[in-house]
Scaffold this motif. Sequence first.
Motif, PDB file in Angstrom:
ATOM      1  N   SER A 195       0.760  -1.078  -0.077  1.00 23.74           N
ATOM      2  CA  SER A 195      -0.067   0.085  -0.081  1.00 23.74           C
ATOM      3  C   SER A 195       0.939   1.122   0.034  1.00 23.74           C
ATOM      4  CB  SER A 195      -0.920  -0.074   1.201  1.00 23.74           C
ATOM      5  OG  SER A 195      -1.823  -1.287   1.235  1.00 23.74           O
ATOM      6  N   ASN A 202      -4.363  11.594  -0.791  1.00 25.22           N
ATOM      7  CA  ASN A 202      -4.438  10.590  -1.832  1.00 25.22           C
ATOM      8  C   ASN A 202      -6.070  10.804  -2.640  1.00 25.22           C
ATOM      9  OD1 ASN A 202      -2.595   9.083  -0.820  1.00 25.22           O
ATOM     10  ND2 ASN A 202      -3.764   7.749   0.510  1.00 25.22           N
ATOM     11  N   ASN A 206      -7.295   3.272  -1.003  1.00 28.05           N
ATOM     12  CA  ASN A 206      -6.735   1.641  -1.123  1.00 28.05           C
ATOM     13  C   ASN A 206      -5.389   1.845  -2.172  1.00 28.05           C
ATOM     14  OD1 ASN A 206      -5.866  -0.871  -0.510  1.00 28.05           O
ATOM     15  ND2 ASN A 206      -7.511  -1.712  -1.895  1.00 28.05           N
ATOM     16  N   LYS A 208      -2.422   1.123  -4.377  1.00 32.40           N
ATOM     17  CA  LYS A 208      -1.469  -0.013  -4.493  1.00 32.40           C
ATOM     18  C   LYS A 208      -0.111   0.281  -5.310  1.00 32.40           C
ATOM     19  CE  LYS A 208      -3.588  -3.072  -1.736  1.00 32.40           C
ATOM     20  NZ  LYS A 208      -3.177  -3.698  -0.436  1.00 32.40           N
ATOM     21  N   SER A 221      -5.495   1.802  -7.910  1.00 34.77           N
ATOM     22  CA  SER A 221      -6.570   1.679  -6.843  1.00 34.77           C
ATOM     23  C   SER A 221      -7.798   1.068  -7.497  1.00 34.77           C
ATOM     24  CB  SER A 221      -6.957   3.083  -6.534  1.00 34.77           C
ATOM     25  OG  SER A 221      -8.030   3.151  -5.512  1.00 34.77           O
ATOM     26  N   LYS A 242       3.776   0.733   2.563  1.00 37.86           N
ATOM     27  CA  LYS A 242       3.539  -0.343   3.396  1.00 37.86           C
ATOM     28  C   LYS A 242       3.428  -1.711   3.104  1.00 37.86           C
ATOM     29  CE  LYS A 242       0.396  -1.823   7.241  1.00 37.86           C
ATOM     30  NZ  LYS A 242      -0.889  -1.324   7.813  1.00 37.86           N
ATOM     31  N   THR A 244       2.417  -5.604   2.558  1.00 42.89           N
ATOM     32  CA  THR A 244       1.308  -6.389   2.802  1.00 42.89           C
ATOM     33  C   THR A 244       1.621  -7.481   3.659  1.00 42.89           C
ATOM     34  OG1 THR A 244       0.310  -5.773   0.442  1.00 42.89           O
ATOM     35  CG2 THR A 244      -0.686  -7.713   1.775  1.00 42.89           C
TER      36      THR A 244
END
Length: 245
Positions: A195, A202, A206, A208, A221, A242, A244
Amino acid sequence: MSNDNSNQAFMQVVSILTKLAGVSTGLVIISIFCGWKMQSAYLNDIGAPWVLNSLGTSFIAKQFSSYIVAFLFSSLFSFAFYSIGSFSIKSLRRLSLATLAIGVVFYSPIEYLFDMSLDIKYRLTATGVILIALSSGHTMAEVIARLAENKMQWDGYHFFLLFIVFWTFFYQTPEWVGRSKAALDMSAAESPLPSVMVKDGNEFDNIKLLFFDNNSFYLMSIDKENNKSFMVVNHEKIEAIKETP
């Protein structure tokens, strides 16, 4: 006499370097082609084919490199064992066919016979492609061995074997890996993509990280309705990444 020996040594070194340069150039071209096939299949399946034109050549060449290394490893060691008499041409052919059969089973039938996660399917596909790479290496060693025994005289069977190697390994398998990876990355429940938090807020929920090339980060997303959005940002726009769990 000394000058003649020096000239001969120099010409031999130049000849070796020229051949090495030719082999290296060929491997780079093959790596770019296979990487392009793999990345094209991946981007088409996730819905962002336009990204392919913005990727660097070195990035594309690295995508399929591990499988090409397996192919080279198999080719060199198979021919080495043939050279010392441990393998015959017949045993190279049998080994190639057996490895190919197992690789194809890993890639296709198992997925349809058993209900399994996308992560396992991707791992099976990758394993199958490695086995096909090893099989293609055995076949390439067989071609070289047959040429050596035929005093470098080519015939139709040699070209047939080369066609099999090109069609199965260099042409088909990059697409298999790309599509399998796309299915895994697009999964809301199983996607291993990290992420990303973008500076100044943003635009997507979510977000990615698909991948990065040089200073460009390619983000995706997917909302609750499975609508996909993509954006490309400079590395300076990335606040945090971050992994997963």
